[in-house]
Design a protein around this motif. Structure first.
Motif, PDB file in Angstrom:
ATOM      1  N   PHE A  92       0.828  -1.205   0.000  1.00 24.97           N
ATOM      2  CA  PHE A  92       0.000   0.000   0.000  1.00 24.97           C
ATOM      3  C   PHE A  92       0.865   1.259   0.000  1.00 24.97           C
ATOM      4  CE2 PHE A  92      -3.591  -2.732   1.158  1.00 24.97           C
ATOM      5  CZ  PHE A  92      -4.600  -2.149   0.406  1.00 24.97           C
ATOM      6  N   ARG A  93       2.046   1.184   0.588  1.00 23.91           N
ATOM      7  CA  ARG A  93       2.960   2.331   0.535  1.00 23.91           C
ATOM      8  C   ARG A  93       3.404   2.600  -0.893  1.00 23.91           C
ATOM      9  NH1 ARG A  93       5.836   4.394   4.616  1.00 23.91           N
ATOM     10  NH2 ARG A  93       6.024   6.090   3.119  1.00 23.91           N
ATOM     11  N   GLU A  94       3.610   1.525  -1.663  1.00 23.18           N
ATOM     12  CA  GLU A  94       3.955   1.705  -3.071  1.00 23.18           C
ATOM     13  C   GLU A  94       2.798   2.379  -3.810  1.00 23.18           C
ATOM     14  OE1 GLU A  94       6.688   1.127  -4.748  1.00 23.18           O
ATOM     15  OE2 GLU A  94       7.876   0.115  -3.213  1.00 23.18           O
ATOM     16  N   MET A  95       1.570   1.963  -3.497  1.00 25.01           N
ATOM     17  CA  MET A  95       0.406   2.581  -4.109  1.00 25.01           C
ATOM     18  C   MET A  95       0.302   4.048  -3.706  1.00 25.01           C
ATOM     19  SD  MET A  95      -3.550   1.367  -3.879  1.00 25.01           S
ATOM     20  CE  MET A  95      -3.685   1.932  -2.168  1.00 25.01           C
ATOM     21  N   SER A  96       0.611   4.331  -2.454  1.00 26.68           N
ATOM     22  CA  SER A  96       0.600   5.705  -1.979  1.00 26.68           C
ATOM     23  C   SER A  96       1.617   6.552  -2.743  1.00 26.68           C
ATOM     24  CB  SER A  96       0.896   5.743  -0.479  1.00 26.68           C
ATOM     25  OG  SER A  96       0.856   7.060   0.031  1.00 26.68           O
ATOM     26  N   ALA A  97       2.751   5.948  -3.078  1.00 27.74           N
ATOM     27  CA  ALA A  97       3.776   6.670  -3.846  1.00 27.74           C
ATOM     28  C   ALA A  97       3.265   7.008  -5.241  1.00 27.74           C
ATOM     29  CB  ALA A  97       5.046   5.833  -3.934  1.00 27.74           C
ATOM     30  N   VAL A  98       2.450   6.122  -5.818  1.00 30.33           N
ATOM     31  CA  VAL A  98       1.858   6.398  -7.130  1.00 30.33           C
ATOM     32  C   VAL A  98       0.903   7.587  -7.037  1.00 30.33           C
ATOM     33  CG1 VAL A  98       0.298   5.490  -8.905  1.00 30.33           C
ATOM     34  CG2 VAL A  98       2.130   4.054  -7.989  1.00 30.33           C
ATOM     35  N   ILE A  99       0.069   7.606  -5.987  1.00 35.96           N
ATOM     36  CA  ILE A  99      -0.846   8.729  -5.773  1.00 35.96           C
ATOM     37  C   ILE A  99      -0.050  10.032  -5.651  1.00 35.96           C
ATOM     38  CG2 ILE A  99      -2.500   9.750  -4.151  1.00 35.96           C
ATOM     39  CD1 ILE A  99      -3.328   6.892  -3.402  1.00 35.96           C
ATOM     40  N   GLU A 100       1.002   9.983  -4.837  1.00 29.80           N
ATOM     41  CA  GLU A 100       1.822  11.173  -4.625  1.00 29.80           C
ATOM     42  C   GLU A 100       2.457  11.637  -5.924  1.00 29.80           C
ATOM     43  OE1 GLU A 100       5.912  12.371  -2.235  1.00 29.80           O
ATOM     44  OE2 GLU A 100       4.626  10.797  -1.437  1.00 29.80           O
ATOM     45  N   GLY A 101       2.957  10.689  -6.711  1.00 32.28           N
ATOM     46  CA  GLY A 101       3.596  11.055  -7.969  1.00 32.28           C
ATOM     47  C   GLY A 101       2.643  11.741  -8.929  1.00 32.28           C
ATOM     48  N   ALA A 125       1.019  19.341  -9.648  1.00 35.46           N
ATOM     49  CA  ALA A 125       1.377  20.567  -8.938  1.00 35.46           C
ATOM     50  C   ALA A 125       2.482  21.334  -9.664  1.00 35.46           C
ATOM     51  CB  ALA A 125       1.816  20.236  -7.513  1.00 35.46           C
ATOM     52  N   ASP A 126       3.327  20.617 -10.392  1.00 36.92           N
ATOM     53  CA  ASP A 126       4.435  21.255 -11.107  1.00 36.92           C
ATOM     54  C   ASP A 126       4.023  21.799 -12.469  1.00 36.92           C
ATOM     55  OD1 ASP A 126       6.194  20.742  -9.049  1.00 36.92           O
ATOM     56  OD2 ASP A 126       6.873  18.833  -9.881  1.00 36.92           O
ATOM     57  N   THR A 127       2.791  21.526 -12.894  1.00 37.77           N
ATOM     58  CA  THR A 127       2.318  21.994 -14.207  1.00 37.77           C
ATOM     59  C   THR A 127       1.946  23.470 -14.136  1.00 37.77           C
ATOM     60  OG1 THR A 127       1.425  19.784 -14.669  1.00 37.77           O
ATOM     61  CG2 THR A 127       0.645  21.608 -16.042  1.00 37.77           C
ATOM     62  N   PRO A 128       2.468  24.304 -15.029  1.00 36.65           N
ATOM     63  CA  PRO A 128       2.159  25.737 -14.993  1.00 36.65           C
ATOM     64  C   PRO A 128       0.662  26.003 -15.193  1.00 36.65           C
ATOM     65  CG  PRO A 128       4.058  25.305 -16.400  1.00 36.65           C
ATOM     66  CD  PRO A 128       3.443  23.977 -16.083  1.00 36.65           C
ATOM     67  N   VAL A 166       0.629  19.957   0.805  1.00 35.43           N
ATOM     68  CA  VAL A 166       1.058  20.485  -0.489  1.00 35.43           C
ATOM     69  C   VAL A 166      -0.099  21.210  -1.172  1.00 35.43           C
ATOM     70  CG1 VAL A 166       1.792  19.846  -2.827  1.00 35.43           C
ATOM     71  CG2 VAL A 166       2.903  18.802  -0.848  1.00 35.43           C
ATOM     72  N   GLY A 167      -1.292  20.599  -1.139  1.00 35.44           N
ATOM     73  CA  GLY A 167      -2.457  21.225  -1.755  1.00 35.44           C
ATOM     74  C   GLY A 167      -2.812  22.553  -1.115  1.00 35.44           C
ATOM     75  N   ARG A 168      -2.723  22.606   0.212  1.00 34.23           N
ATOM     76  CA  ARG A 168      -3.024  23.853   0.921  1.00 34.23           C
ATOM     77  C   ARG A 168      -1.989  24.931   0.589  1.00 34.23           C
ATOM     78  NH1 ARG A 168      -6.482  23.648   5.320  1.00 34.23           N
ATOM     79  NH2 ARG A 168      -5.203  25.022   6.624  1.00 34.23           N
ATOM     80  N   ASP A 169      -0.741  24.538   0.469  1.00 31.55           N
ATOM     81  CA  ASP A 169       0.306  25.509   0.131  1.00 31.55           C
ATOM     82  C   ASP A 169       0.079  26.099  -1.261  1.00 31.55           C
ATOM     83  OD1 ASP A 169       1.546  25.128   2.552  1.00 31.55           O
ATOM     84  OD2 ASP A 169       3.056  23.740   1.782  1.00 31.55           O
ATOM     85  N   ILE A 170      -0.326  25.258  -2.206  1.00 33.26           N
ATOM     86  CA  ILE A 170      -0.589  25.739  -3.564  1.00 33.26           C
ATOM     87  C   ILE A 170      -1.744  26.731  -3.560  1.00 33.26           C
ATOM     88  CG2 ILE A 170      -1.428  25.054  -5.851  1.00 33.26           C
ATOM     89  CD1 ILE A 170       0.116  22.425  -5.466  1.00 33.26           C
ATOM     90  N   LEU A 171      -2.822  26.388  -2.844  1.00 32.86           N
ATOM     91  CA  LEU A 171      -3.976  27.278  -2.769  1.00 32.86           C
ATOM     92  C   LEU A 171      -3.596  28.602  -2.117  1.00 32.86           C
ATOM     93  CD1 LEU A 171      -6.969  27.909  -3.048  1.00 32.86           C
ATOM     94  CD2 LEU A 171      -7.348  26.702  -0.875  1.00 32.86           C
ATOM     95  N   ARG A 172      -2.868  28.538  -1.014  1.00 33.60           N
ATOM     96  CA  ARG A 172      -2.458  29.757  -0.304  1.00 33.60           C
ATOM     97  C   ARG A 172      -1.574  30.636  -1.194  1.00 33.60           C
ATOM     98  NH1 ARG A 172      -0.846  27.294   3.741  1.00 33.60           N
ATOM     99  NH2 ARG A 172      -2.662  27.520   5.105  1.00 33.60           N
TER     100      ARG A 172
END
Length: 206
Positions: free
Chosen positions: A73-82, A88-91, A142-148
Motif C-alpha cells: 500500500f505504501r507503493e500505491m501511496s507513492a503512485v498517488i503522490e507522484g 502541482a508542477d504543471t504551470p 502540499v495542496g493547501r500551500d498551492i492554494l495559499r
C-alpha cells in the motif's frame, strides 16, 4: 479511466543489474503493477494470494519483496503522490488569481479521476497505518500551500473562506459528488466552480 502504470525510478548512475537482480526487480515491479490493477478494478483490499496470482509469481515471492501488505500500500501511496505532485508542477494557464484558483477545480478533478480507486483504497487502510496517514498529511499540506500561494493575502488570511475553498478542492468533496451524488465529472466541476466563485466574491473577513 486511463491505466496508471507503475514506473520505478532509477537513480542516475545506477549500474546495470546482473541477471538475477534484474529478474528480482522485474518480479517486484509486476507485483506492484498487479496491486495497482486489482485496486483499479475495485478490489479495495486485495489479498496477497490474489496479487501473486495476477503478477504470476509465487506467494513467497510477494513476501520476499514486501514484508506485509502495508508495504504494498505504501507503493500505491507513492503512485498517488507522484500523480498529484506532477500536476502541482504543471504551470497554470489562467492570467489572474481568480482564473488560477478556479483552474484548480478542473486540474484536481482530472487527477482525482485517475487516482480515485487508489485513493479510496488508501483511505480504507489509513486508520491502521501511520505511514499512510503521514503520506496523506503530506499531500494535504502540499495542496493547501498551492492554494495559499495563488490566493491574494486578504483571502488566504480569511480563515473561513480559505478553509471552505480548501475543502471544496479536496478529494473528499470530489468523491462525494461523483459517487454519492452520482454527478458526471463535468457536472461535479460545474458545482465546485460555482461554489468557489461565490466564496471568492465575498468580502474578506466574513
Amino acid at each position: 479511466m486511463e491505466t496508471v502504470r507503475y514506473l520505478r525510478p532509477r537513480p542516475d548512475g545506477d549500474p546495470p543489474a546482473d541477471g538475477r537482480r534484474r529478474r528480482g526487480q522485474d518480479s517486484r515491479d509486476r507485483i506492484v503493477q498487479a496491486m495497482l490493477d486489482l485496486v483499479r478494478e475495485g478490489h479495495v483490499s486485495p489479498s496477497a494470494e490474489l496479487v501473486a496470482a495476477r503478477a504470476d509469481v509465487g506467494l513467497r515471492t510477494v513476501f520476499r519483496h514486501f514484508k506485509d501488505l502495508e508495504s504494498l500500500f505504501r507503493e500505491m501511496s507513492a503512485v498517488i503522490e507522484g500523480e498529484l505532485l506532477a500536476l502541482a508542477d504543471t504551470p497554470f494557464k489562467g492570467a489572474t488569481w481568480r482564473e488560477r484558483v478556479l483552474e484548480l477545480v478542473e486540474r484536481r478533478g482530472w487527477a482525482y479521476e485517475r487516482i480515485g480507486p487508489f485513493k479510496r483504497a488508501s483511505e480504507a487502510h489509513r486508520h491502521q497505518s501511520p505511514a499512510l496517514a503521514l503520506d496523506n498529511a503530506k499531500l494535504v499540506g502540499v495542496g493547501r500551500d498551492i492554494l495559499r500561494r495563488e490566493l491574494p493575502v486578504e483571502v488566504a488570511r480569511d480563515p473561513v473562506r480559505f478553509e471552505a475553498i480548501d475543502l471544496l478542492l479536496s478529494f473528499d468533496a470530489w468523491n462525494r459528488l461523483r459517487r454519492d451524488q452520482e454527478l458526471s465529472p463535468s457536472r461535479a466541476t460545474e458545482v465546485l466552480r460555482a461554489m468557489i466563485s461565490g466564496l471568492l466574491a465575498e468580502p474578506a473577513g466574513r
